[in-house]
Design a protein around this motif. Sequence first.
Motif, mmCIF file in Angstrom:
data_model
loop_
_atom_site.group_PDB
_atom_site.id
_atom_site.type_symbol
_atom_site.label_atom_id
_atom_site.label_comp_id
_atom_site.label_asym_id
_atom_site.label_seq_id
_atom_site.Cartn_x
_atom_site.Cartn_y
_atom_site.Cartn_z
ATOM 1 N N SER B 151 0.594 -1.355 0.507
ATOM 2 C CA SER B 151 0.216 0.062 0.270
ATOM 3 C C SER B 151 1.091 0.938 0.085
ATOM 4 C CB SER B 151 -1.082 -0.413 1.819
ATOM 5 O OG SER B 151 -1.807 0.984 1.396
ATOM 6 N N ALA B 211 -5.514 -0.460 -7.574
ATOM 7 C CA ALA B 211 -5.957 -1.365 -6.767
ATOM 8 C C ALA B 211 -5.554 -2.243 -7.585
ATOM 9 C CB ALA B 211 -7.061 -1.179 -5.926
ATOM 10 N N ALA B 212 -4.666 -3.618 -7.419
ATOM 11 C CA ALA B 212 -5.126 -4.793 -8.028
ATOM 12 C C ALA B 212 -5.253 -5.515 -6.927
ATOM 13 C CB ALA B 212 -3.297 -5.070 -8.783
ATOM 14 N N THR B 227 -2.867 -8.165 -2.100
ATOM 15 C CA THR B 227 -3.618 -6.890 -2.522
ATOM 16 C C THR B 227 -2.484 -5.349 -2.998
ATOM 17 O OG1 THR B 227 -3.473 -5.742 -0.277
ATOM 18 C CG2 THR B 227 -5.605 -7.413 -1.888
ATOM 19 N N ILE B 228 -2.911 -5.052 -3.377
ATOM 20 C CA ILE B 228 -2.013 -3.792 -4.238
ATOM 21 C C ILE B 228 -3.166 -1.928 -4.080
ATOM 22 C CG2 ILE B 228 -0.616 -2.428 -5.596
ATOM 23 C CD1 ILE B 228 -0.597 -6.006 -6.464
ATOM 24 N N ASP B 229 -2.377 -1.053 -3.201
ATOM 25 C CA ASP B 229 -2.885 -0.103 -3.637
ATOM 26 C C ASP B 229 -1.925 1.314 -3.281
ATOM 27 O OD1 ASP B 229 -3.325 1.617 -1.058
ATOM 28 O OD2 ASP B 229 -3.766 -0.766 -0.779
ATOM 29 N N PHE B 231 -3.184 3.840 -2.252
ATOM 30 C CA PHE B 231 -4.641 4.680 -1.635
ATOM 31 C C PHE B 231 -4.387 5.297 0.084
ATOM 32 C CE2 PHE B 231 -7.824 3.243 -4.994
ATOM 33 C CZ PHE B 231 -8.159 4.110 -5.409
#
Lengths: 325, 325
Positions: B151, B211-212, B227-229, B231
């Motif tokens: 993140s 986002a991914a 999870t990748i973001d 944000f």
Amino acid sequence: MIGSTGHVGYVLQDVPYSNVDIVGVSPGSDGEGIDGLYSKVKEFSPRCQVFTDYHSMLDELRPDLVVVACQFGDLAQVIIEALSRNIHVFAEKPMALTLEELIGVRQAYSEAKVHLAAMFGIRYHPSFLTAWEQVRNGKIGYVRLISAQKSYKLGDRPAFFRKRETCGGTIPWVGIHAVDWVHWFSGERFVSVFASHSRLCNQGHGDLEVAASCHFTLTNEVAASITIDYFRPESALSHDDDRLRVVGTDGIIEVKDGHVYLLNADNDGQESLPFVAERGIFADFVAQIRGLGQCLVSAEDSFYAARAALLARQSADENRLLYFD
Amino acid sequence: MIGSTGHVGYVLQDVPYSNVDIVGVSPGSDGEGIDGLYSKVKEFSPRCQVFTDYHSMLDELRPDLVVVACQFGDLAQVIIEALSRNIHVFAEKPMALTLEELIGVRQAYSEAKVHLAAMFGIRYHPSFLTAWEQVRNGKIGYVRLISAQKSYKLGDRPAFFRKRETCGGTIPWVGIHAVDWVHWFSGERFVSVFASHSRLCNQGHGDLEVAASCHFTLTNEVAASITIDYFRPESALSHDDDRLRVVGTDGIIEVKDGHVYLLNADNDGQESLPFVAERGIFADFVAQIRGLGQCLVSAEDSFYAARAALLARQSADENRLLYFD
């Protein structure tokens, strides 16, 4: 009350505040013991009767409401029996172990004029409810990405957990809570699911999957990752380690260790938020039946999460991407 | 040193302990500024020369080792130029932005007699290195399930981040670290990947996905969710929030907030573990070239993570399950 296998505690803890009388208890599955349940129930409902056959109980007592918490493989047929008698149903999740059974439950519901809710009691944990209120109040903006975790101790599970037909699998039994959070927090609809699960290293638990991972895509390009495991060490301080992380355009909120952490322009995410007022899922459900409130879990939510969990299980079984319609 | 866009800090922090002399710097991409890099380099390598064309620099100086850290879309061709001159390569990841380019890099590597490593510097963060040593020493038993998180703050990224051709996308640039952890910690091989990503709400960043989510299956029925973001709120205390959770048959280990938490029969997971001795990725790579050690990141690892990240991106682009061969 039919069955004592599921989360009857949701009912027992709310009964004192719900102005209900538990008039009968019976098993819902072959060989299901209900002595323990009965001994608790009779403390506040001394007139409660014990039945060996739930059909007879329903016909004889004609209750307003039935709690269904038997072994998972029998949930659907018991729920259908209750719905066909126009009795409100508060039922263990998932309400069916196959998509075909679920259609049957849904059909019976649509023909009855009653309320129904599945036991998504974790929604009512003050941490989850507080986090949800924050999201609903716009504190993280638009939801873009979700990750959720269910981690349990395995222990030594009863025989019915060890067969797919009687247990349903770990995604529908354990993962379904996280599936429900994803839908509830995002407000989006499921588009597709890819999932995997494994029985390896399950300590003699037969068919039981002890690790699983689900990747849901939702409307508006929201994605959700869920991991589920039964590898929480027996020495851990708690049985479960439920977590949720919701990433939004204006902030990130997390539930972890029973606390809520919000990171946005106004909150540095270091201290747990104060909780909203506590509510009980069963008390709420009873209030809804009386026209005095609204349970956070609707019948539609209950069917939707069950279907999503069963599709995720199918994806894992067949190792392919599946679409919702 | 070619380029100043990537993580040149890995090199600069290790130079004082590596007995190397930086003899030249040049841009690797059109318009790439290197004044800032040069001003740092000349502090310990006063004879360092500045070039405008890296081909001339390589031909003229014939260095033993080249650091490649230009804009991502130019990495592959610069690496190939270095390899074709039999120069050891320490390069930013991913070493190529397409699977075809990656084959070219790999081919050039196989024809050279040199060492190569990609900048998977997070492996060397004391928290990740400590966690990895614990797993390698059997403290969690067999790895069964992994979840990882990247993140970042988005900020205002330079123009080349906003085009797929020049940036490569968020899974290959940011997610690749987590992809590498999954392989490194599990010791398993990737079997399949399903991924999704989204550009929605990317604050005018063009093609950039913010986002991914990636779902890898690995050998021995291990699954990994990433999870990748982008944000992470600008107000957050740190730029990034890297996390890793590895679930094993005998315990669970986590990296979070730069700390390591181990939950097994002997550890209650409440206190951060003491760190192993610190090492530097560039110092290790130089030692390996000299035959004095072994970098934790092999050329094979570098290619493998790049390929996995590029396949994940393809899965997300095409919305389908892809298999590794």
